[in-house]
Enzyme design. Structure first.
Site: not given
Ligand SMILES: [Zn+2]
Lengths: 439, 321
Positions: A60, A303
């Protein structure tokens, strides 16, 4: 640099032995090791594995430091047994230039919790229109080898073909987020019986499978390497199996949550279960586990997608997609794969370290636990049980789907080139050690 | 009954209790003084994130006739794009001491979220959420069907009885219809045989698991039906290729004068409104003697009175005086 003797650990689950970590490498392996001034770590009952490598992490930063920073995200990674992460490109600004990938890479070095390998965007601004300067990112200090528009599919077939071809010049790989955009417009959850009942727009598995099928054919045609992100459906597994049998240079990853959770959990409209691709059926979960076991799927990738509570503590449709995963990955893999007999610990090492390191072309990671290898490893206590409390996790975000769940197995120590980033289950600050952990 | 989020929350006995209570409520509305003191001192909030004057007015009338204090909170036009506002709004309502929150929201599951996230402590009534459900609509439709098909239009004659064996067609955009979802669940609970009729594009993937039959052929389905419920179809759907044109849709799935003649004598024609005259229903059909469309609106108030009463005034044995 402190020398460590890991006493009585089980390398890849084999019989107990000792590991001597000195000057950043595994200096010796064998029973009854000792060294002057060495710190002794009681490894009774602990499994030693090469440090985990995550091919798919959202840190991020830059842009959404309210959800995660490179520092907080890599702390979470170290806590989860990881020694390298691939930081996804969908930052603000997008990591589509040498400047941005070098910034992320430098932040990773300064934080020094794990090796941060930025993923470069395939297209400028993730817009799917023209190629980003892939060569410049490859040649930069960050030495980018994995390129992805993750979150967006490279839907244009010509652009995908060119990207696959172009990165051959520097041994790169395109990591595709396989999602046919027109078939998933406004999609909220797996399309099936439950989406029909809940009145949520469906994300059909065919939207993933159609892209996977197209891309393996493209990769074969141009002789390129393709990596498929977060495979979620049994149909995709079949296509990958077919492609690998034909010799296509395709690799694939699966997330921990797709190995454990199903779409039935969406029944309560809890946005913590909203993720892309969506949770699917029990049959899909079984197929994904089988594919990870037989190697059709090469790697577990988290992820890890931190989101602020404003983006999650709302109604389903308004919520952001994604869940955190770095600190729970090992436990999920133990429960879904090891305790079911589908993978042994050597298999876990292969899928969480060796193969992802190879896909990302990381020479220093995923090495065997032998004398002369980098002392980059993690210690797991398979007997440990712990309850997930989002408030005490290292990630800056709280959007774990496992809150309150009793997890199986726990990472208790992580070493990055001989320096502990996690010891006795506690994060070890690099600056406090004065060791200068970064290369 | 703690909340009413889905028609599936109602088991057979509870569903009948709501219908019977609604009929008793309707009877009280024939009196000169319509207002009942039942919910005096209780606060009902109408929280409407989506424009629906008719549903809001219906709930408002229901609450007022039970003497509840009513607060209308129309969030339409405020900063609704972000979901946080649902939470913030809910916390505000909680601070105001709402005993019941009636919520209409464009996001499927928003009422469920309101009821389970811990933001409010009052009862939550789903007044329509996205493409999910609209349970009070299904209840008022059931009251209407029962009156005509079971009680043979005699007041009170249907009390205690369900819709066993009655054949109901629900025709149109099932995919996007919260009315269809709630009706299928409730009608199944009440023993009716439901057939959904629509072009295949407007039936959701997974509809096979619903407790009903499906058909693509309206003409073949009409004979033998006891009730035909036409769903609103938005002409804009044709731009997403759900059907080729409004003309073709109404030719294949619209209720017009020719199709009216295929109906049995007793068959009723229903529509949850608002209608697209000329698309899913012709003026002949909407205004014909067998149409219950206006009656449905009236039943809406008594059904919502029954729901608020059962949620807030607790046990049914207290009866309605
Ligand atoms: Zn993705």
């Amino acid at each position: 640099m402190t020398t460590y003797v890991l006493r009585g650990v089980r390398p890849l689950g084999a019989d107990p032995t000792d590991l001597l970590l000195r000057d950043g490498t595994i200096a010796d392996v064998g029973p009854g090791l000792a060294a002057d001034g060495a710190v002794l770590v009681d490894g009774t009952g602990l499994v030693a594995l090469p440090g985990f490598v995550d091919l798919h992490t959202h840190l991020r930063e830059p842009g959404r430091e309210d959800a995660e920073t490179v520092a907080s995200g890599t702390r979470a990674a170290a806590a989860g047994g990881f020694t390298a992460v691939h930081a996804m490109a969908n930052t603000e600004p997008v990591a589509d230039t040498a400047g941005v990938v070098e910034q992320v890479w430098r932040l990773g070095r300064e934080a020094a919790w794990v090796d941060v390998h930025p993923v470069g965007a395939v297209t400028v601004g993730l817009a799917g229109e023209r190629l980003a300067e892939l060569g410049a990112m490859a040649d930069s200090a960050a030495r980018v080898r994995v390129f992805s528009d993750d979150g967006h599919c490279v839907a244009d077939a010509v652009l995908m073909r060119r990207a696959l071809e172009y990165v051959k010049a520097f041994d790169g790989v395109i990591a595709q987020h396989a999602q046919e955009p027109r078939l998933t417009h406004g999609a909220q959850m797996h399309e099936g019986e439950l989406s029909a009942v809940l009145g949520l727009a469906g994300w059909p598995a065919v939207a993933e499978e159609a892209i996977v099928a197209r891309d393996v054919l493209l990769a074969q045609h141009v002789g390129s390497r393709l990596h498929v992100c977060h495979v979620s459906s049994a149909g995709s597994v079949e296509i990958l199996r077919w492609a690998k049998a034909r010799g296509v240079a395709v690799t694939a990853e699966v997330t921990p949550h797709h190995l454990l959770l199903t779409h039935d959990l969406v029944r309560g409209y809890d946005p913590r279960l909203k993720v892309n691709p969506p949770l699917r059926t029990a049959d899909d979960v079984a197929a994904l586990r089988g594919a990870l076991a037989d190697g059709t799927i090469d790697a577990v990738a988290t992820d890890h997608a931190p989101h602020t509570s404003e983006d999650k503590d709302c109604e389903w449709q308004a919520a952001a997609m994604g869940m955190t995963g770095l600190e729970t990955a090992l436990s999920v893999v133990q429960e879904a794969m090891v305790e079911t007999g589908l993978l042994d610990w050597a298999g876990v090492a292969d899928r969480m370290s060796t193969r992802p390191a190879r896909i990302g072309r990381l020479a220093e990671h995923g090495q065997p636990l032998l004398a002369g290898s980098p002392a980059t490893l993690t210690l797991v206590d398979p007997a440990a049980r712990w309850d997930v409390d989002p408030a005490v996790m290292a990630t800056a975000s709280r959007n774990t789907p496992f809150a309150g769940r009793r997890m199986h197995g726990r990472v208790v120590a992580t070493f990055l080139r001989g320096r502990p980033t996690l010891l006795d289950g506690r994060l070890q600050d690099a600056t406090a050690q004065g060791a200068g952990g970064a290369r | 009954m703690r909340h009413l989020l889905s028609a599936g929350d109602l088991d057979h006995d509870t569903a009948l209790l709501v219908l019977d209570t609604a009929e008793q409520m309707a009877a009280t509305q024939q009196r000169e003084i319509k207002k009942l003191p039942t919910l005096r001192g209780r606060t009902v909030v109408n929280l409407f994130f989506e424009d629906s004057t008719r549903t809001r007015i219906s709930f408002e009338a229901a609450a007022k006739r039970l003497s509840a204090d009513v607060i209308n909170f129309s969030a339409k036009g405020s900063s609704l794009a972000k979901g946080e506002s649902l939470k913030d709004t809910a916390l505000t309502l909680q601070a105001m001491g709402a005993d019941a929150v009636v919520i209409r929201h464009q996001a499927s599951g928003a009422p469920h979220r309101l009821a389970t996230a811990g933001w409010v402590h009052g009862c939550v009534v789903n007044a329509g959420d996205g493409t999910h459900e609209h349970p009070t609509q299904a209840l008022l439709d059931a009251v209407t069907m029962r009156h005509h098909l079971v009680g043979m239009r005699r007041p009170g004659a249907a009390a205690g009885r369900d819709l066993a064996g009655r054949r109901v067609l629900i025709v149109g955009d099932v995919l996007h219809s919260r009315v269809a979802r709630s009706n299928v669940l409730l009608l199944h609970t009440l023993g009716a045989d439901v057939t959904l009729v629509a072009p295949p594009t407007l039936l959701p993937v997974g509809v096979d698991s619903w407790p009903c039959a499906t058909s693509y052929d309206l003409d073949a389905s009409l004979p033998g039906a006891d009730a035909v419920m036409m769903l609103r179809v938005q002409a804009e759907r044709m731009h997403a290729a759900y059907f080729p044109s409004a003309r073709e849709y109404s030719r294949r799935y619209g209720l017009d004068a020719r199709r009216l003649r295929l109906l049995d004598e007793h068959t009723i024609v229903m529509h949850p409104g608002p209608m697209n005259r000329g698309l899913e229903i012709s003026a002949d059909a909407a205004d014909c003697a067998r149409s219950t469309i206006v009656e449905q609106v009236g039943n809406g108030v008594s059904v919502r009175m029954a729901v608020l009463y059962l949620l807030l005034a607790g046990s049914a044995d207290e009866g309605i005086r």
